[in-house]
Design an enzyme around this catalytic site. Structure first.
Site, PDB file in Angstrom:
ATOM      1  N   ARG A 129     -14.414 -23.769 -10.052  1.00 55.91           N
ATOM      2  CA  ARG A 129     -13.308 -24.140 -10.944  1.00 55.91           C
ATOM      3  C   ARG A 129     -12.064 -24.347 -10.089  1.00 55.91           C
ATOM      4  NH1 ARG A 129     -10.207 -20.711  -9.213  1.00 55.91           N
ATOM      5  NH2 ARG A 129      -8.710 -21.421 -10.749  1.00 55.91           N
ATOM      6  N   GLY A 130     -11.007 -24.853 -10.746  1.00 57.19           N
ATOM      7  CA  GLY A 130      -9.815 -25.261 -10.013  1.00 57.19           C
ATOM      8  C   GLY A 130      -9.936 -26.763  -9.752  1.00 57.19           C
ATOM      9  N   ALA A 131      -8.843 -27.489 -10.017  1.00 60.86           N
ATOM     10  CA  ALA A 131      -8.921 -28.957 -10.018  1.00 60.86           C
ATOM     11  C   ALA A 131      -9.495 -29.558  -8.728  1.00 60.86           C
ATOM     12  CB  ALA A 131      -7.531 -29.523 -10.328  1.00 60.86           C
ATOM     13  N   GLN A 184      -8.498 -15.513 -14.497  1.00 61.34           N
ATOM     14  CA  GLN A 184      -8.507 -16.036 -13.118  1.00 61.34           C
ATOM     15  C   GLN A 184      -7.479 -15.314 -12.238  1.00 61.34           C
ATOM     16  OE1 GLN A 184      -8.628 -17.888 -15.876  1.00 61.34           O
ATOM     17  NE2 GLN A 184      -9.737 -19.793 -15.583  1.00 61.34           N
ATOM     18  N   ASP A 189      -3.367 -29.288 -12.827  1.00 59.11           N
ATOM     19  CA  ASP A 189      -4.630 -29.992 -13.099  1.00 59.11           C
ATOM     20  C   ASP A 189      -4.417 -31.481 -13.298  1.00 59.11           C
ATOM     21  OD1 ASP A 189      -5.131 -27.042 -14.046  1.00 59.11           O
ATOM     22  OD2 ASP A 189      -7.062 -27.970 -13.557  1.00 59.11           O
ATOM     23  N   ASN A 223      -1.499 -27.531 -16.601  1.00 62.90           N
ATOM     24  CA  ASN A 223      -2.070 -26.438 -15.796  1.00 62.90           C
ATOM     25  C   ASN A 223      -2.616 -25.397 -16.777  1.00 62.90           C
ATOM     26  OD1 ASN A 223      -2.605 -25.273 -13.174  1.00 62.90           O
ATOM     27  ND2 ASN A 223      -1.037 -23.750 -13.631  1.00 62.90           N
ATOM     28  N   LYS A 224      -3.172 -24.350 -16.235  1.00 68.52           N
ATOM     29  CA  LYS A 224      -3.813 -23.311 -17.044  1.00 68.52           C
ATOM     30  C   LYS A 224      -2.937 -22.859 -18.204  1.00 68.52           C
ATOM     31  CE  LYS A 224      -7.055 -21.994 -16.798  1.00 68.52           C
ATOM     32  NZ  LYS A 224      -8.093 -22.603 -17.666  1.00 68.52           N
TER      33      LYS A 224
HETATM   34  O1  MRU Z   1      -9.947 -23.431 -15.840  1.00 72.33           O
HETATM   35  P1  MRU Z   1      -9.685 -23.391 -14.365  1.00 72.33           P
HETATM   36  O2  MRU Z   1      -9.874 -22.053 -13.756  1.00 72.33           O
HETATM   37  O3  MRU Z   1     -10.430 -24.491 -13.633  1.00 72.33           O
HETATM   38  O4  MRU Z   1      -8.128 -23.746 -14.249  1.00 72.33           O
HETATM   39  C1  MRU Z   1      -7.550 -23.809 -12.978  1.00 72.33           C
HETATM   40  C2  MRU Z   1      -6.095 -24.050 -12.990  1.00 72.33           C
HETATM   41  O5  MRU Z   1      -5.480 -24.248 -14.017  1.00 72.33           O
HETATM   42  C3  MRU Z   1      -5.417 -24.152 -11.658  1.00 72.33           C
HETATM   43  O6  MRU Z   1      -4.110 -23.659 -11.718  1.00 72.33           O
HETATM   44  C4  MRU Z   1      -5.379 -25.630 -11.235  1.00 72.33           C
HETATM   45  O7  MRU Z   1      -6.650 -26.197 -11.299  1.00 72.33           O
HETATM   46  C5  MRU Z   1      -4.812 -25.830  -9.892  1.00 72.33           C
HETATM   47  S1  MRU Z   1      -5.928 -25.292  -8.647  1.00 72.33           S
HETATM   48  C6  MRU Z   1      -5.334 -25.671  -7.125  1.00 72.33           C
END
Ligand code: MRU
Length: 348
Positions: free
Chosen positions: A44-46, A194, A235, A245-246
Site C-alpha cells: 500500500r502507499g501510492a 497505518q 495519493d 491523501n489518507k
Molecule cells: O490506504 P493506503 O495505506 O494505501 O494510503 C496511503 C496514504 O494515504 C499515503 O499517505 C499516500 O499513499 C502517500 S505514500 C508515499
C-alpha cells in the site's frame, strides 16, 4: 527497508497487514496475486502500488508469452484487472500507462519474449526512479526546517509506502540526520492504523523519536504547541494543488491552519494528475464496513449499524503551505507551477 523487490523471477512483497507483529515477505509469481495484494493493502502507499502494478504487468506478459496466448489483447486484460484494484492513488494508473506505452511500442514489431524484456526493464526503472525521487525530495524538503522541529504526520508515507526511503518520512529522515527534528508525532490513522502499525514501527527502526497519538488528539497536541509543522504524503494532486491523501488528512490541515502551523505535502511527480482541475473530480475509494465496525478482528459496533468508510479525503490547496517534489519545493499559488511542470513533461 524495502516494501518490494524484484528478483528477475517474481515480485517479493513485504506483507504490510502483518506488521509490526511479523516482518514477512511473500512471493508473487502471478499478476493476479499482485492485484490481490494491492486490494488487500498487503502492499500500500501510492508509489508502492504503482511499482507493484508495473511488475504485475511483467508477470502478466510472461504468462501470455509462455502460453503463446494472443499477446496484446491478453495484456490489455491484465492491465485492466490491475487498474480495478484501487481507484484513488494516481501512481497506479501512471505506472500501468507507462508500462502499456512500452508494450504498445514493442509488441507490433517484436516477439512477446522481446517485449517482455523491455517491460521488465521499464518496471525496474519505475522502481529505481521512485527511490531516486524520494532522495531528491528529502534534500529539498529538509531545507524547510531551519531549527529543531517537532513534526506531526498522518498515515504512512515512508519506505513502506514507496519502493524505498519514503516521501514525507524520507524528508523527516533527512532532516533528522541534519539534526533538525526533535520528535515525530504519528497519528494512529483509523481505521487501518497505518500510523500506529507502520509509521511508528518504521521510525523506531531508525531510532527517530516518535510519539503515537490517536487521531482525535492532534488538535490538542497543536494547541499545546507540541508540534511546529505537519508533513504528509499524497495519493493524487490536481492541477490547482488540491491533495487527496489518507482519510483524516483534511482534518489535520484544518487544525494546522487554526493553530498557525505550516502544513507540508511531499509527493513525487508521478502523484500529479494533470488531467484533473480540482480535488472535486478525484475518485475516493470506499472500503468495507468491517474496517470501521471491528478493531483487530473484534467487533466494536452494533450489528447492522450504517457505516461510511471513505479511505481518502481531499485537502484544498488553500490549506497547504508547500508541496515538496523531486523537482523542488512548490509554494502557492500552485496552479501556475503545476501547469509549468505539466508543460515540461509534455502533458500526461
Ligand atoms: O490506504 P493506503 O495505506 O494505501 O494510503 C496511503 C496514504 O494515504 C499515503 O499517505 C499516500 O499513499 C502517500 S505514500 C508515499
Amino acid at each position: 527497508m524495502q516494501s518490494l523487490a524484484w528478483n528477475g523471477q517474481c515480485l517479493q512483497l513485504l506483507d504490510q497487514t502483518a506488521l509490526p507483529v511479523k516482518t514477512e515477505y511473500f512471493a508473487c509469481h502471478d499478476y493476479r496475486r499482485v492485484a490481490e495484494a494491492i486490494r488487500r493493502l498487503e502492499v500500500r502507499g501510492a508509489p508502492a502500488i504503482g511499482a507493484a502494478a508495473a511488475f504485475g504487468i511483467v508477470l502478466g506478459a510472461r504468462e501470455l508469452a509462455e502460453n503463446h496466448s494472443d499477446f496484446w489483447p491478453g495484456l490489455l486484460a491484465v492491465a485492466d484487472e490491475l487498474r480495478q484494484t484501487r481507484p484513488t492513488a494516481v501512481n497506479l494508473f501512471w505506472a500501468i500507462d507507462r508500462m502499456m506505452a512500452v508494450a504498445s511500442r514493442y509488441s507490433p514489431l517484436f516477439s512477446p519474449e522481446e517485449t517482455l524484456l523491455a517491460l521488465e526493464a521499464e518496471a525496474v526503472a519505475v522502481a529505481a526512479e521512485d527511490e531516486q525521487s524520494n532522495r531528491l525530495m528529502a534534500g529539498h524538503g529538509a531545507k524547510l526546517f531551519t531549527e529543531k522541529t517537532a513534526v506531526l504526520t498522518h498515515c504512512n508515507a515512508g519506505a513502506l509506502a514507496t519502493v524505498a526511503f519514503g516521501t514525507a518520512l524520507g524528508i523527516i529522515r533527512q532532516a533528522w540526520a541534519e539534526g533538525k527534528i526533535s520528535r515525530v508525532f504519528a497519528d494512529e490513522t483509523r481505521p487501518l492504523l497505518q500510523g500506529a502499525r507502520l509509521t511508528a514501527w518504521e521510525l523506531m527502526q531508525e531510532g527517530i523519536p516518535v510519539t503515537l497519538i490517536t487521531d482525535n488528539m492532534a488538535g490538542w497536541v497543536m494547541k499545546r504547541q507540541m508540534v511546529q509543522a505537519v508533513i504528509v504524503g499524497a495519493d493524487r494532486i490536481t492541477l490547482n494543488g488540491d491533495v487527496a491523501n489518507k482519510i483524516g488528512t483534511y482534518s489535520v490541515a484544518v487544525l494546522a491552519k487554526e493553530h498557525g502551523i505550516p502544513f507540508y505535502v511531499a509527493a513525487p511527480l508521478s502523484t500529479f494528475d494533470f488531467s484533473i482541475k480540482s480535488g472535486e473530480d478525484i475518485p475516493i475509494e470506499e472500503r468495507g464496513d468491517q474496517e470501521v465496525t471491528c478493531l483487530g478482528g473484534v467487533r466494536i459496533a452494533p450489528e447492522g449499524v450504517d457505516v461510511f468508510n471513505p479511505a481518502f479525503d481531499v485537502t484544498p490547496h488553500a490549506l497547504i503551505t508547500a508541496i515538496v517534489t523531486e523537482a523542488g519545493v512548490l509554494l502557492p499559488p500552485f496552479d501556475e507551477k503545476i501547469a509549468k511542470i505539466r508543460l515540461e513533461k509534455g502533458g500526461k
